[in-house]
Scaffold this active site. Structure first.
Site, PDB file in Angstrom:
ATOM      1  CD  GLN A   1      -2.051  11.077   5.300  1.00 42.06           C
ATOM      2  OE1 GLN A   1      -2.781  10.263   5.864  1.00 42.06           O
ATOM      3  NE2 GLN A   1      -1.989  12.340   5.678  1.00 42.06           N
TER       4      GLN A   1
ATOM      5  N   GLY B   1       0.838  -1.208   0.000  1.00 39.92           N
ATOM      6  CA  GLY B   1       0.000   0.000   0.000  1.00 39.92           C
ATOM      7  C   GLY B   1       0.869   1.252   0.000  1.00 39.92           C
TER       8      GLY B   1
ATOM      9  CE1 TYR C   1      -9.517   3.803  10.146  1.00 42.84           C
ATOM     10  CE2 TYR C   1      -8.524   2.299   8.580  1.00 42.84           C
ATOM     11  CZ  TYR C   1      -8.412   3.344   9.456  1.00 42.84           C
ATOM     12  OH  TYR C   1      -7.200   3.935   9.677  1.00 42.84           O
TER      13      TYR C   1
HETATM   14  C1  VAH Z   1      -9.188   8.037   8.860  1.00 40.59           C
HETATM   15  N1  VAH Z   1      -7.053   9.123   8.629  1.00 40.59           N
HETATM   16  O1  VAH Z   1      -9.657   9.082   9.081  1.00 40.59           O
HETATM   17  C2  VAH Z   1      -7.677   7.901   8.951  1.00 40.59           C
HETATM   18  C3  VAH Z   1      -7.253   7.478  10.327  1.00 40.59           C
HETATM   19  C4  VAH Z   1      -7.038   8.270  12.467  1.00 40.59           C
HETATM   20  C5  VAH Z   1      -7.884   8.256  11.382  1.00 40.59           C
HETATM   21  O2  VAH Z   1      -7.331   6.198  10.600  1.00 40.59           O
HETATM   22  O3  VAH Z   1      -9.852   7.145   8.597  1.00 40.59           O
END
Ligand code: VAH
Length: 365
Positions: A62, A58, A191
């Site tokens: 970012q 990946g 997630y």
């Molecule tokens: C998100 N930038 O917003 C990511 C991260 C801490 C947040 O995991 O999903």
């Protein structure tokens, strides 16, 4: 004072080598002065006298290119292999080795580990919070099935493996201010669920098979030269791009939605320090890390110190529901105590370096 620390460090390094029965070579760490935190200074590691060979999956997200740059500065350009499933830019391939790697294809991963003689693996492939909610089946495949491949691969080839987790691994029943390292985790996004699964599976492989699994829970990461992709904290990057280009900034979170955040250089340094921390310093395998907590109205004020005319409006959307279930303030005291983590950038310092970088990118210096 000094002799004791050096001898225990040596002992640990040597000790560790003896643990790795299957490990062909010896893992040597050069001893250095004790740093300000009283923790042995981390020096470049060698395996069998050679620098570790590292694969990043990946890699075009970012964090990938920035981490590759940092690790190449320590271990050499050729020893850090960046990978992803998308075509890289000319600039990316000019910076070092890049290969195609589909984490859903176990054979493909095996081939890379064998061909490039990989020792350490950093697994960044994942759909983030907001975009994961838009495609749950894909998030399950990439974030969970992909992770299963990475765990089995790491076990089979005795790899040291780092998998990032997130503030998103906590939910509405977790204490939000502060959120400790060990507490209830009932996230409300796929997630978050996949990241809790990753933490638990990694710790299980460490406990059951001795896999050298390491994990950090990152807050929102702010970067200038790489775009975040589909997260809930992305607004805190977008505001800098809108300000520097004189655009109106519309925020999809309420003005007072406080979230933990960190500048990318702190994030990448934390990752490296966790990656090379002597195992005896790791009292657990998953650590919170953070640098600051702010809400939209606070970063608007900080950005207006540089661009007083920034126009702002607030139009909360579904990402507000996600943010409302996440930590407001992160407790990373265990990382600070166990392996000497400490951040360098607060909100003001981050704004200064972000605008320095963006002015350079836009030739506004
Ligand atoms: C998100 N930038 O917003 C990511 C991260 C801490 C947040 O995991 O999903």
């Amino acid at each position: 004072m000094r002799p004791k620390i050096i001898s225990s460090f040596l002992q640990s390094a040597l000790g560790r080598c003896s643990n790795w029965k299957g490990h062909v070579g010896s893992l040597a760490c050069s001893v250095g002065r004790v740093g300000t935190t009283g923790h042995p200074l981390r020096h470049c590691h060698t395996i069998n006298g050679d620098p570790p060979r590292i694969l990043i999956t990946g890699g075009l997200g970012q964090l990938g290119t920035g981490l590759a740059k940092l690790l190449r500065s320590k271990y050499g350009v050729e020893n850090v292999i960046l990978s992803d499933i998308v075509k890289p830019s000319k600039e990316v391939v000019s910076q070092g080795p890049y290969v195609f790697a589909n984490i859903l294809d176990f054979k493909c991963l095996q081939e890379i580990v064998v061909t490039y003689r990989i020792d350490w693996l950093i697994h960044f492939s994942a759909l983030l919070s907001a975009i994961g909610e838009q495609n749950v089946p894909l998030a399950i495949r990439v974030n969970i099935e992909g992770l299963h491949n990475i765990m089995e691969l790491s076990k089979q080839y005795n790899l040291r493996v780092f998998v990032p987790s997130t503030i998103g691994a906590f939910g509405p029943t977790s204490p939000r201010n502060p959120t400790p390292n060990l507490t209830i985790q009932r996230p409300r996004t796929i997630y978050g669920v996949s990241k809790v699964h990753g933490e638990l599976l990694g710790e299980y492989y460490n406990h059951r098979f001795g896999l050298d699994f390491r994990c950090l829970r990152f807050p929102g990461v702010i970067s200038s030269d790489t775009q975040p992709g589909g997260g809930t904290t992305d607004y805190a990057v977008q505001i800098f791009h809108d300000a520097i280009q004189g655009r109106h900034f519309e925020c999809y979170l309420r003005p007072n939605s406080r979230l933990p955040m960190m500048y990318i250089d702190d994030c990448l340094r934390a990752l490296w320090e966790m990656l090379v921390a002597p195992e005896e310093q790791l009292r657990c395998r998953t650590y919170n890390v953070t640098a600051m907590s702010f809400c939209p109205e606070e970063i608007v004020t900080a950005v207006r110190n540089h661009f007083p005319n920034l126009q702002v409006s607030y139009r909360p959307d579904s990402r507000q529901d996600i943010a409302d279930t996440w930590p407001e303030v992160f407790d990373d005291s265990e990382a600070r105590n166990d392996w000497g983590w400490h951040h360098s950038y607060d909100l003001e310092a981050m704004c200064n370096i972000m605008f320095d970088n963006l002015r350079r990118q836009h030739n506004m210096t």
